[in-house]
Design an enzyme around this catalytic site. Structure first.
Site, PDB file in Angstrom:
ATOM      1  CB  THR A 179      -1.982   6.247  -2.929  1.00  0.00           C
ATOM      2  OG1 THR A 179      -2.352   5.412  -1.833  1.00  0.00           O
ATOM      3  CG2 THR A 179      -0.322   5.952  -2.785  1.00  0.00           C
TER       4      THR A 179
ATOM      5  CB  THR B 240      -2.468  -0.852   1.367  1.00  0.00           C
ATOM      6  OG1 THR B 240      -2.407  -1.968   0.873  1.00  0.00           O
ATOM      7  CG2 THR B 240      -1.602   0.180   0.666  1.00  0.00           C
TER       8      THR B 240
ATOM      9  CG  ASN C 146      -9.455  -0.765  -5.962  1.00  0.00           C
ATOM     10  OD1 ASN C 146      -8.267  -0.869  -5.484  1.00  0.00           O
ATOM     11  ND2 ASN C 146     -10.225  -0.441  -5.185  1.00  0.00           N
TER      12      ASN C 146
END
Length: 386
Positions: A148, A181, A381
């Site tokens: 990702t 994650t 982010n």
């Protein structure tokens, strides 16, 4: 490490493909298939109570006792989608199972990406149609396809006495104990039981992935899967197998830390001198999550005052007047007071070792790995949203 990753052991094939889930057009689906003769599967999952639909499904599949394939998609987490998310993962797994001619509960499903976005089922089915004919010695493509915000693919291979263990992983942000994650797939051609696989994986995760704390956030999708097929015909000893799994997990954890979002410093925190290991771990995590400490690391500042302020918030036994702090083995604080050379300690390198003795004389000891807090972390982010 070898680019073959999950296809390094005998009897495993993999593929990566572009289904169109990611707006970038990058690869976003992967498939790993165990060709047997055995189909052992074990897994460790997130401890977050908000659990993504693929995690719910994969827990059932692992409990079923055998795993023949793992299907991955990136760009969409299929988390917080309610009953529809559960139905979607079932529909996709059923579709893949019909193509592979296996029981749907022999397939694990893993997703990573944006939370709360409906899963593009039609796209993913089309991706499955691309993956199946591409299956082969394509571990590298599979590793590329699960990324990702990662900047590099993460793979590992451990060569043992007549058998091999390979792996791939992804994850650079929203990392905290309870894995990170991250998605990890390990494969081996060793002969092991499900109980042995689960025990080895659980032990390894506890001292690798569960010590990695980048930003204090725990994902809804964390999954580490181990597949074993016995294709080598070799049955390793328990110690040999545990060591190989630990080595693979440690290597991937190091790669995750090195590629953490916006990282400029890799920080290892060790806490000693408290009553129990769990208290030491609590103190280490508290320090590793403290933003002021992380900013000091970004600025290469040996600010021991921020260390004391952070560990003082931890639920751990300590002697507040007898705490010692070391940066890269140099004492910067002894008996809760600064040393004359504290400001001269050089933290300009990428790796920083922080050691904190809480001063009780107790046997408790633990460590965590974290990173600094940089401008780039905030930029990444703030841009990563729906």
């Amino acid at each position: 490490m070898s680019s073959r990753g999950v296809t390094a052991p005998q009897g495993f094939v993999a593929a990566g493909a572009t289904a169109g889930i990611k707006p970038s057009g990058n690869k976003d689906m992967a498939l790993v298939v165990n060709q047997g003769p055995e189909f052992v599967g074990a897994a460790v999952f997130t401890r977050n109570r908000v659990v993504a639909s693929p995690v719910k499904y994969t827990k059932k599949a692992v409990a079923n006792g055998t795993l023949r394939a793992v299907l991955y998609n990136s760009g969409n987490a299929n988390a917080c989608n309610g009953v529809q998310g559960d139905k979607d993962v079932h529909e996709i797994v059923d579709y893949l199972a019909s193509k592979l001619k296996v029981d749907p509960l022999d397939i694990a499903a893993c997703s990573t990406g944006l939370i709360g976005e409906p899963l593009p089922v039609t796209m993913i089915k089309a991706g499955v149609d691309k993956l199946i004919p591409a299956l082969g010695d394509n571990g590298g493509e599979a590793a590329d396809s699960i990324m990702t915000t990662d900047t590099v693919a993460k793979e590992t291979v451990v060569k043992c006495n007549g058998w091999t263990l390979g792996g791939m992983g992804k994850g650079v942000g929203m990392m905290a104990p309870s894995l990170a994650t991250m998605l990890v797939c390990l494969t081996t051609d060793a002969c092991v039981t499900q109980a042995q696989a689960h025990a080895a994986l659980s032990k390894a995760c506890d001292v690798t992935f569960n010590t990695l704390d980048i930003d204090g956030s725990t994902s809804t999708n964390d999954t580490v899967i181990l597949l074993a097929n016995g294709a080598s015909g070799i049955t390793p000893t328990e110690s040999e197998f545990n060591d190989a799994v630990l080595q693979a997990c440690a290597d991937i954890a190091d790669q995750l830390q090195a590629d953490a979002e916006g990282v400029t410093k890799r920080v290892r925190i060790t806490v000693t001198g408290t009553t129990t290991d769990s208290q030491a771990l609590n103190a280490a995590r508290t320090l590793g999550r403290d933003n002021l400490f992380k900013c000091a690391m970004f600025g290469s500042d040996p600010n021991w005052g921020r260390v004391l302020a952070a560990v003082g918030m931890a639920d751990a036994d300590m002697d507040p007047d007898n705490i010692s702090v070391y940066f890269n083995d140099q004492p910067v604080c002894l008996q809760s007071g600064g040393t004359p050379e504290a400001r001269q300690v050089d933290l300009s390198g990428i790796d920083i070792d922080v050691r904190v003795d809480l001063g009780t004389g107790g046997p408790g000891k633990a460590f965590v790995r974290t990173t600094d807090l940089s401008h780039q972390y905030v930029e990444i982010n703030s841009a990563y949203s729906s």
